[in-house]
Motif scaffolding. Structure first.
Motif, PDB file in Angstrom:
ATOM      1  N   GLN A 145       0.851  -1.185   0.000  1.00 44.53           N
ATOM      2  CA  GLN A 145       0.000   0.000   0.000  1.00 44.53           C
ATOM      3  C   GLN A 145       0.883   1.231   0.000  1.00 44.53           C
ATOM      4  O   GLN A 145       1.752   1.394   0.852  1.00 44.53           O
ATOM      5  N   LEU A 146       0.682   2.099  -0.967  1.00 40.71           N
ATOM      6  CA  LEU A 146       1.446   3.337  -1.084  1.00 40.71           C
ATOM      7  C   LEU A 146       0.731   4.454  -0.330  1.00 40.71           C
ATOM      8  O   LEU A 146      -0.483   4.419  -0.156  1.00 40.71           O
ATOM      9  N   ASP A 147       1.507   5.447   0.078  1.00 42.81           N
ATOM     10  CA  ASP A 147       0.915   6.622   0.707  1.00 42.81           C
ATOM     11  C   ASP A 147       0.353   7.521  -0.380  1.00 42.81           C
ATOM     12  O   ASP A 147       1.083   7.955  -1.271  1.00 42.81           O
ATOM     13  N   LEU A 148      -0.942   7.781  -0.302  1.00 44.29           N
ATOM     14  CA  LEU A 148      -1.602   8.651  -1.273  1.00 44.29           C
ATOM     15  C   LEU A 148      -2.058   9.926  -0.575  1.00 44.29           C
ATOM     16  O   LEU A 148      -2.307   9.932   0.620  1.00 44.29           O
ATOM     17  N   ALA A 149      -2.174  10.984  -1.354  1.00 42.68           N
ATOM     18  CA  ALA A 149      -2.664  12.260  -0.837  1.00 42.68           C
ATOM     19  C   ALA A 149      -3.671  12.811  -1.839  1.00 42.68           C
ATOM     20  O   ALA A 149      -3.655  12.450  -3.021  1.00 42.68           O
TER      21      ALA A 149
ATOM     22  N   TRP B 203      -6.380  11.486  -6.523  1.00 41.66           N
ATOM     23  CA  TRP B 203      -5.292  10.982  -5.675  1.00 41.66           C
ATOM     24  C   TRP B 203      -3.955  11.084  -6.397  1.00 41.66           C
ATOM     25  O   TRP B 203      -3.864  10.818  -7.590  1.00 41.66           O
TER      26      TRP B 203
ATOM     27  N   THR C  71       0.626  10.580  -5.476  1.00 43.55           N
ATOM     28  CA  THR C  71       1.558  10.033  -4.495  1.00 43.55           C
ATOM     29  C   THR C  71       1.860  11.094  -3.447  1.00 43.55           C
ATOM     30  O   THR C  71       1.996  12.273  -3.757  1.00 43.55           O
ATOM     31  N   ALA C  72       1.950  10.697  -2.212  1.00 44.42           N
ATOM     32  CA  ALA C  72       2.155  11.643  -1.113  1.00 44.42           C
ATOM     33  C   ALA C  72       3.546  12.275  -1.169  1.00 44.42           C
ATOM     34  O   ALA C  72       3.708  13.448  -0.846  1.00 44.42           O
ATOM     35  N   GLU C  73       4.549  11.502  -1.590  1.00 36.48           N
ATOM     36  CA  GLU C  73       5.922  12.014  -1.589  1.00 36.48           C
ATOM     37  C   GLU C  73       6.158  13.032  -2.692  1.00 36.48           C
ATOM     38  O   GLU C  73       6.724  14.097  -2.458  1.00 36.48           O
TER      39      GLU C  73
ATOM     40  N   GLN D  78      -4.125   0.304  -5.925  1.00 36.49           N
ATOM     41  CA  GLN D  78      -4.070   1.015  -4.654  1.00 36.49           C
ATOM     42  C   GLN D  78      -5.469   1.325  -4.120  1.00 36.49           C
ATOM     43  O   GLN D  78      -5.737   1.181  -2.928  1.00 36.49           O
TER      44      GLN D  78
ATOM     45  N   ARG E  39      -7.273  -0.078  -0.627  1.00 37.07           N
ATOM     46  CA  ARG E  39      -7.913   0.808   0.350  1.00 37.07           C
ATOM     47  C   ARG E  39      -9.389   0.460   0.544  1.00 37.07           C
ATOM     48  O   ARG E  39      -9.902   0.509   1.653  1.00 37.07           O
TER      49      ARG E  39
END
Length: 98
Positions: free
Chosen positions: A6-10, A38, A40-42, A55, A59
């Protein structure tokens, strides 16, 4: 078999997570996030559609599992008695005494 991480999403900063931006007379797909809302958070970049679908599926499954866990809660003891209908109220409704 490789398990997907699971990737960090923003939420997308351009469309604020709505997946569309307002044009003059109509709404347009947000190009920053591939009309998903959505990123990627980074890096803040849009995910490729194949990765995005995976992804979002991860979720969704996690959220459905949490909902099922919360819905399986059964009250016990005094709370269970308080919640069930005792037929002592007006017209046979529940009377709790408070």
């Amino acid at each position: 078999m490789i398990k997907a991480q699971q990737l960090d999403l923003a939420k997308c900063q351009v469309c604020r997570g709505r997946a569309v931006i307002r044009g003059i007379f109509h709404e347009l797909d947000c190009l920053q996030c591939n009309a998903s809302g959505w990123v990627t958070a980074e890096t803040g970049e849009a995910l490729p559609l194949e990765v995005l679908v995976r992804q979002l599926s991860i979720r969704l499954q996690s959220a459905e599992q949490r909902i099922a866990t919360l819905n399986s809660f059964k009250p016990a003891g005094a709370e269970a008695q308080y919640q069930q209908n005792n037929g002592r109220g007006a017209g046979g409704t529940n009377y709790t005494g408070d």
